[in-house]
Scaffold this motif. Sequence first.
Motif, PDB file in Angstrom:
ATOM      1  N   LEU A  64      -1.163  -6.870   4.073  1.00  0.00           N
ATOM      2  CA  LEU A  64      -1.734  -5.397   4.149  1.00  0.00           C
ATOM      3  C   LEU A  64      -2.113  -4.981   5.348  1.00  0.00           C
ATOM      4  CD1 LEU A  64      -3.471  -3.415   1.851  1.00  0.00           C
ATOM      5  CD2 LEU A  64      -5.665  -4.708   2.744  1.00  0.00           C
ATOM      6  N   GLY A  65      -1.250  -4.015   5.751  1.00  0.00           N
ATOM      7  CA  GLY A  65      -1.621  -3.436   7.153  1.00  0.00           C
ATOM      8  C   GLY A  65      -0.827  -2.084   7.342  1.00  0.00           C
ATOM      9  N   CYS A  66      -1.198  -1.737   8.632  1.00  0.00           N
ATOM     10  CA  CYS A  66      -0.380  -0.443   8.990  1.00  0.00           C
ATOM     11  C   CYS A  66      -0.232  -0.776  10.595  1.00  0.00           C
ATOM     12  CB  CYS A  66      -1.895   0.757   8.877  1.00  0.00           C
ATOM     13  SG  CYS A  66      -3.356   0.217   9.743  1.00  0.00           S
ATOM     14  N   ASP A 111      -6.754   5.104   9.007  1.00  0.00           N
ATOM     15  CA  ASP A 111      -8.250   5.468   8.507  1.00  0.00           C
ATOM     16  C   ASP A 111      -8.473   5.794   7.167  1.00  0.00           C
ATOM     17  OD1 ASP A 111      -8.780   5.579  11.347  1.00  0.00           O
ATOM     18  OD2 ASP A 111      -8.150   7.486  11.461  1.00  0.00           O
ATOM     19  N   ASP A 112      -7.610   5.605   6.204  1.00  0.00           N
ATOM     20  CA  ASP A 112      -7.763   5.872   4.917  1.00  0.00           C
ATOM     21  C   ASP A 112      -8.478   4.750   4.214  1.00  0.00           C
ATOM     22  OD1 ASP A 112      -7.226   6.119   2.082  1.00  0.00           O
ATOM     23  OD2 ASP A 112      -5.518   7.494   2.282  1.00  0.00           O
ATOM     24  N   GLU A 113      -9.347   4.647   3.822  1.00  0.00           N
ATOM     25  CA  GLU A 113     -10.463   3.700   2.976  1.00  0.00           C
ATOM     26  C   GLU A 113     -10.180   3.410   1.661  1.00  0.00           C
ATOM     27  OE1 GLU A 113     -14.495   3.782   4.170  1.00  0.00           O
ATOM     28  OE2 GLU A 113     -14.283   3.999   6.181  1.00  0.00           O
ATOM     29  N   ILE A 114      -9.189   4.182   0.981  1.00  0.00           N
ATOM     30  CA  ILE A 114      -8.890   4.295  -0.308  1.00  0.00           C
ATOM     31  C   ILE A 114      -7.604   3.667  -0.760  1.00  0.00           C
ATOM     32  CG2 ILE A 114      -8.896   5.571  -2.272  1.00  0.00           C
ATOM     33  CD1 ILE A 114     -11.014   7.440  -1.235  1.00  0.00           C
ATOM     34  N   GLU A 115      -6.837   4.147   0.029  1.00  0.00           N
ATOM     35  CA  GLU A 115      -5.388   3.757  -0.305  1.00  0.00           C
ATOM     36  C   GLU A 115      -4.810   2.342  -0.567  1.00  0.00           C
ATOM     37  OE1 GLU A 115      -0.754   4.391   1.493  1.00  0.00           O
ATOM     38  OE2 GLU A 115      -2.365   5.227   2.491  1.00  0.00           O
ATOM     39  N   GLY A 116      -5.590   1.519   0.431  1.00  0.00           N
ATOM     40  CA  GLY A 116      -5.059   0.177   0.300  1.00  0.00           C
ATOM     41  C   GLY A 116      -5.500  -0.641  -0.762  1.00  0.00           C
ATOM     42  N   TRP A 117      -6.736  -0.345  -1.427  1.00  0.00           N
ATOM     43  CA  TRP A 117      -7.144  -0.886  -2.686  1.00  0.00           C
ATOM     44  C   TRP A 117      -6.439  -0.294  -3.796  1.00  0.00           C
ATOM     45  CZ3 TRP A 117      -8.494  -4.990  -4.869  1.00  0.00           C
ATOM     46  CH2 TRP A 117      -9.053  -5.164  -6.148  1.00  0.00           C
ATOM     47  N   ASN A 118      -6.217   0.946  -3.839  1.00  0.00           N
ATOM     48  CA  ASN A 118      -5.346   1.489  -4.850  1.00  0.00           C
ATOM     49  C   ASN A 118      -3.979   1.102  -5.005  1.00  0.00           C
ATOM     50  OD1 ASN A 118      -7.643   3.256  -5.600  1.00  0.00           O
ATOM     51  ND2 ASN A 118      -6.716   5.116  -4.517  1.00  0.00           N
ATOM     52  N   SER A 119      -3.315   0.774  -3.954  1.00  0.00           N
ATOM     53  CA  SER A 119      -1.878   0.316  -3.782  1.00  0.00           C
ATOM     54  C   SER A 119      -2.249  -1.035  -4.451  1.00  0.00           C
ATOM     55  CB  SER A 119      -1.456   0.309  -2.593  1.00  0.00           C
ATOM     56  OG  SER A 119      -1.404   1.783  -1.975  1.00  0.00           O
ATOM     57  N   LEU A 120      -3.174  -1.791  -4.025  1.00  0.00           N
ATOM     58  CA  LEU A 120      -3.024  -3.312  -4.481  1.00  0.00           C
ATOM     59  C   LEU A 120      -3.193  -3.186  -6.332  1.00  0.00           C
ATOM     60  CD1 LEU A 120      -5.104  -4.973  -1.922  1.00  0.00           C
ATOM     61  CD2 LEU A 120      -2.916  -5.523  -2.561  1.00  0.00           C
ATOM     62  N   GLN A 121      -4.168  -2.166  -6.737  1.00  0.00           N
ATOM     63  CA  GLN A 121      -4.511  -1.988  -8.301  1.00  0.00           C
ATOM     64  C   GLN A 121      -3.227  -1.507  -8.823  1.00  0.00           C
ATOM     65  OE1 GLN A 121      -8.013   0.634  -7.855  1.00  0.00           O
ATOM     66  NE2 GLN A 121      -8.910  -1.058  -9.225  1.00  0.00           N
ATOM     67  N   LYS A 122      -2.174  -0.781  -8.085  1.00  0.00           N
ATOM     68  CA  LYS A 122      -1.103  -0.527  -8.808  1.00  0.00           C
ATOM     69  C   LYS A 122      -0.060  -1.654  -9.036  1.00  0.00           C
ATOM     70  CE  LYS A 122      -0.978   4.332  -7.044  1.00  0.00           C
ATOM     71  NZ  LYS A 122      -0.668   5.320  -6.246  1.00  0.00           N
ATOM     72  N   GLU A 123      -0.228  -2.629  -8.193  1.00  0.00           N
ATOM     73  CA  GLU A 123       0.341  -3.950  -8.262  1.00  0.00           C
ATOM     74  C   GLU A 123      -0.204  -4.990  -9.450  1.00  0.00           C
ATOM     75  OE1 GLU A 123       3.423  -4.405  -7.021  1.00  0.00           O
ATOM     76  OE2 GLU A 123       3.597  -2.534  -6.026  1.00  0.00           O
ATOM     77  N   ASN A 124      -1.308  -4.487  -9.960  1.00  0.00           N
ATOM     78  CA  ASN A 124      -1.977  -5.217 -10.804  1.00  0.00           C
ATOM     79  C   ASN A 124      -2.298  -6.675 -10.170  1.00  0.00           C
ATOM     80  OD1 ASN A 124      -1.536  -3.857 -12.899  1.00  0.00           O
ATOM     81  ND2 ASN A 124       0.496  -4.139 -13.190  1.00  0.00           N
ATOM     82  N   ILE A 125      -3.129  -6.541  -9.174  1.00  0.00           N
ATOM     83  CA  ILE A 125      -3.594  -7.577  -8.127  1.00  0.00           C
ATOM     84  C   ILE A 125      -4.607  -8.346  -9.013  1.00  0.00           C
ATOM     85  CG2 ILE A 125      -5.431  -6.129  -7.034  1.00  0.00           C
ATOM     86  CD1 ILE A 125      -3.204  -8.556  -5.153  1.00  0.00           C
ATOM     87  N   SER A 126      -4.702  -9.611  -9.006  1.00  0.00           N
ATOM     88  CA  SER A 126      -5.646 -10.308  -9.789  1.00  0.00           C
ATOM     89  C   SER A 126      -5.934 -11.657  -8.658  1.00  0.00           C
ATOM     90  CB  SER A 126      -4.924 -10.836 -11.029  1.00  0.00           C
ATOM     91  OG  SER A 126      -4.091 -12.017 -10.836  1.00  0.00           O
ATOM     92  N   ALA A 145     -11.589  -1.977   3.930  1.00  0.00           N
ATOM     93  CA  ALA A 145     -12.080  -1.541   2.823  1.00  0.00           C
ATOM     94  C   ALA A 145     -11.357  -2.213   1.815  1.00  0.00           C
ATOM     95  CB  ALA A 145     -11.675  -0.019   2.873  1.00  0.00           C
ATOM     96  N   ALA A 146     -10.201  -2.434   2.035  1.00  0.00           N
ATOM     97  CA  ALA A 146      -9.179  -3.079   0.740  1.00  0.00           C
ATOM     98  C   ALA A 146      -9.928  -4.604   0.875  1.00  0.00           C
ATOM     99  CB  ALA A 146      -7.851  -3.110   1.031  1.00  0.00           C
ATOM    100  N   LEU A 147      -9.871  -5.280   1.806  1.00  0.00           N
ATOM    101  CA  LEU A 147     -10.424  -6.561   1.860  1.00  0.00           C
ATOM    102  C   LEU A 147     -11.757  -6.869   1.265  1.00  0.00           C
ATOM    103  CD1 LEU A 147      -9.043  -8.474   5.078  1.00  0.00           C
ATOM    104  CD2 LEU A 147      -8.048  -8.294   2.913  1.00  0.00           C
ATOM    105  N   LYS A 148     -12.718  -5.887   1.350  1.00  0.00           N
ATOM    106  CA  LYS A 148     -13.873  -5.978   0.804  1.00  0.00           C
ATOM    107  C   LYS A 148     -13.959  -5.862  -0.613  1.00  0.00           C
ATOM    108  CE  LYS A 148     -16.464  -3.627   4.709  1.00  0.00           C
ATOM    109  NZ  LYS A 148     -17.342  -2.294   5.091  1.00  0.00           N
TER     110      LYS A 148
END
Length: 276
Positions: A64-66, A111-126, A145-148
Amino acid sequence: MVRLTEQPSRYDDLEKKTVDELIRNINTENKIVALAIEKVLPEIGKLISAIERQLKNGGRMFYLGCGSGGRLAVLDVIELPNTYGIEKGIINVILAGGVQNLVFALEEKEDDEIEGWNSLQKENISPKDIVIGISASGITPFVLAALKKCRENGIPCGSIVNNPNSLISQYSDFPIEVITGPEFVTGSTRMKCGTAQKMIFDMISTTVLIRLGRVEGNRMVNARLINNKVVDRSVRMLMERNPQITDYEFAKEVIKKCGNVKKSEQYLKEQGWLSS
């Protein structure tokens, strides 16, 4: 938090230096990288062992990075299916702005605090999976934000950062802080930080896939036949591993039929040409 990656370069008046002076000084700085990595080998080992456990239990790994670190992760991951014959989707990258936009270097997306977690959710992260955050600064909002959110949802995380006592490390189960110091050009973390990240990516992917049985001896026995060079390498590998096979064209025919060295050896054993 002290951000060593943003501290002034040890060198000044760069525009006044000769080519020889510039490259000599850059090389001097690059020598710092391997020594910095050596200091955190135990932490790298812990992260790799955690990745191995997750993958052996059917999970997946996500970088997960940029910025430079995220793009380098993409370059590492796209090589793995062909080199080691793994299925796509086992080792992945969530890149700020999307992998499809790799060449556009959408730096504002960090600087996007939403995209990372949203992208992981689209991959059905578990919790079966593992996420590795990459951030030279150790505070990148996209990653932090995604790690949180991963921690809130019981998903194991690692991280690779280049500053001590970083916020991102605090939300990582397996933090790696590889301290390479100020960059040759102040703040240009594509240099030593990027080199350190690339070297660690090499360690992670290579070691994990060796541990998962994708290498035998020191050979890529599961490499896919992506071009003539790899076909020739695979044919010679098959012949070297099995000296009773002396006909290059026969070996080539078998390799092309089966798809890689490992499958070719299994086929030849089944046909009685090789002893089990």
